[in-house]
Design an enzyme around this catalytic site. Structure first.
Site, short mmCIF file in Angstrom:
data_model
loop_
_atom_site.label_atom_id
_atom_site.label_comp_id
_atom_site.label_asym_id
_atom_site.label_seq_id
_atom_site.Cartn_x
_atom_site.Cartn_y
_atom_site.Cartn_z
CE1 TYR A 1 11.89 0.89 -3.38
CE2 TYR A 1 11.86 0.03 -0.91
CZ TYR A 1 12.39 0.34 -2.78
OH TYR A 1 12.96 -0.54 -2.28
CG HIS B 1 -0.35 0.41 2.42
ND1 HIS B 1 -0.07 -0.79 3.13
CD2 HIS B 1 0.15 1.17 3.23
CE1 HIS B 1 0.30 -0.11 4.41
NE2 HIS B 1 0.40 1.16 4.48
#
Length: 160
Positions: free
Chosen positions: A147, A59
């Site tokens: 990330y 997600h």
């Protein structure tokens, strides 16, 4: 929470979350370059500012701001999904998935969104975005997660 078609407001910032159907997947970090490209292509077609973003294995969370006079945040997200999906090897096009009800789409059908109310709400949601890898036990410090837009902010580059 699925998108409930509430109108987005031009120039406002929004927090959003989107999940893959397969909660065990690592696809988003394995294909992080493709996801980054999907965001960039969508930004070129329909500009918006990414204030904060973090991509986890299954997600992602973000805070983005729409331009003045533009309220189409939902279409931006569906465009990002479509661009990302098309890049994946072996994935059927989204149109095929819609016709073939036996094939499960990659993403949950909706995404959670929240209009940012004020500067305090903005700061709280940006912190939530950046701390999410810590909450999920991926790292001990938010800056360790590769990330995340936290690195751009730490360098003073500002929003993406």
């Amino acid at each position: 929470m699925p998108y409930d078609h509430r109108p987005w407001q031009p120039g406002n910032a929004y927090f959003f979350s989107a999940h893959l159907r397969d909660r065990q997947s690592r696809l988003l970090i394995e294909q992080a370059q493709g996801l980054r490209l999907a965001f960039r292509v969508a930004q070129l077609a329909r500009p918006f500012r990414i204030n904060a973003i973090v991509v986890l294995p299954d997600h992602l969370h973000g805070v983005w701001t729409l331009p003045e006079g533009d309220d189409d945040g939902h279409r931006r997200w569906t465009q990002i999904q479509a661009i990302f999906d098309r890049q994946l090897p072996g994935m059927p096009p989204r149109a095929v998935l819609r016709r073939d009800r036996t094939a499960r789409p990659l993403w949950h059908s909706g995404f959670r969104e929240h209009r940012i109310l004020d500067a305090e709400d903005f700061d709280r949601h940006v912190a939530y975005v950046h701390q999410n890898p810590v909450r999920h036990g991926h790292v001990r410090e938010a800056a360790e997660w590769p990330y995340s837009s936290i690195h751009r902010i730490a360098r003073g580059d500002g929003p993406c």
